[in-house]
Design an enzyme around this catalytic site. Structure first.
Site, PDB file in Angstrom:
ATOM      1  CG  ASN A 268       5.308  -0.184   0.294  1.00 38.97           C
ATOM      2  OD1 ASN A 268       6.004  -0.906   0.983  1.00 38.97           O
ATOM      3  ND2 ASN A 268       4.449   0.677   0.821  1.00 38.97           N
ATOM      4  CB  THR A 269       0.829   1.705  -2.187  1.00 34.71           C
ATOM      5  OG1 THR A 269       1.839   2.653  -1.820  1.00 34.71           O
ATOM      6  CG2 THR A 269      -0.516   2.212  -1.694  1.00 34.71           C
TER       7      THR A 269
ATOM      8  N   GLY B   4       2.318   5.223  -5.534  1.00 32.56           N
ATOM      9  CA  GLY B   4       1.150   5.078  -4.659  1.00 32.56           C
ATOM     10  C   GLY B   4      -0.183   5.310  -5.326  1.00 32.56           C
TER      11      GLY B   4
ATOM     12  CE  LYS C 152      13.027   2.821  -5.607  1.00 27.25           C
ATOM     13  NZ  LYS C 152      11.661   2.875  -5.067  1.00 27.25           N
TER      14      LYS C 152
ATOM     15  CB  ALA D 282       6.080   3.969  -8.883  1.00 28.28           C
ATOM     16  N   GLY D 283       3.195   2.500  -9.254  1.00 30.85           N
ATOM     17  CA  GLY D 283       1.972   2.543 -10.041  1.00 30.85           C
ATOM     18  C   GLY D 283       1.159   1.271 -10.057  1.00 30.85           C
TER      19      GLY D 283
END
Length: 258
Positions: free
Chosen positions: A210-211, A162, A101, A188-189
């Site tokens: 992830n977050t 994040g 990635k 993301a987001g």
């Protein structure tokens, strides 16, 4: 659903359309439990931040078996093409990985991708035999340029990394999906399960997060919720939603009323 609706990237076939990260967890054990609960088959690994090669310290590979899961090395924290290329060369030396990635960030405040450096890195990596899945802005033109450069997957952001703001750009992500000949994954987001479902309802092939899981009050519970949301969103996309109308349309006919 996942067993009968697989997806492919760079010749690899996967059942789960959820990809999860390996950062921000309390420890590797919690990370491993969350991955298991998510049903994910691919985990991203920040080469510059996660130990995968020093046996004198706790290693991620001791908790998340690289024979069971596909490791996807990423270039988190890289701000130039040269940094990203060097990082992935090291990853290939350490683990033999070529499916990677790529993300090249423009600044620390927004963590938005620098598309000039991202495209430059993509071209070099492809020439060197890498198969880059590329994090990018939600721009259909930039996405097409990356695909033409050899990216094996396009990964537009739904919102800043994040942030947990959810999918802020449904129109442009749908345009990217419609124009792409390679997999498209929101990266993301995502903040909660409904965000993951939205990404899938737009026609994306998968979602990376992830977050949203790592910082949840119950990471394992959120991982399970994300698994179900991705499956629900994909099922809804394949089923085809009803059209939107400006006015009410009764479920029961009005004609023939007593």
């Amino acid at each position: 659903m996942t067993q009968t609706d697989p997806w492919m990237v760079a010749g690899n076939t996967f059942s789960s359309r959820l990809i999860v990260g390996t950062g921000k967890y309390k420890d590797f054990a919690q990370n491993a439990a969350a991955v298991e609960a998510s049903g994910a088959e691919i985990v991203t690994v920040a080469v510059r931040r996660v130990n995968v090669s020093d046996p004198s310290a706790p290693m991620l590979t001791d908790f998340i078996d690289p024979k069971k899961y596909t490791y996807l090395p990423n270039t988190a924290g890289c701000f130039t093409a040269d940094e990203a290329i060097r990082t992935l060369r090291l990853a290939r030396e350490a683990g033999g990985w070529d499916l990677v990635k790529l993300e090249v960030l423009g600044e620390a405040r927004t963590l938005y991708p620098d598309m000039r450096e991202t495209l430059k890195a993509t071209e070099v990596l492809v020439r060197e035999g890498f198969k880059p899945m590329v994090y990018c802005v939600d721009d259909p033109i930039a996405a097409k340029q990356l695909e033409e450069a050899g990216a094996v997957a396009i990964m537009p952001l739904g919102a800043p990394i994040g942030s947990g703001l959810g999918i802020q750009n449904r129109v442009t992500i749908r345009l990217i999906v419609e124009g792409a000949k390679v997999p498209v994954l929101v990266d993301a987001g995502v903040g909660t399960a409904s965000d993951a479902a939205v990404a899938m309802e737009l026609g994306c092939d998968g979602v990376l997060m992830n977050t949203a899981i790592a910082e949840a009050k119950d990471p394992m519970g959120m991982a399970r919720a994300m698994k179900l949301a991705v499956e629900a969103g994909r099922t809804a996309y394949r089923a085809g939603r009803m059209g939107k109308r400006m006015y009410a349309d009764p479920s029961s006919p009005l004609a023939g009323l007593i």
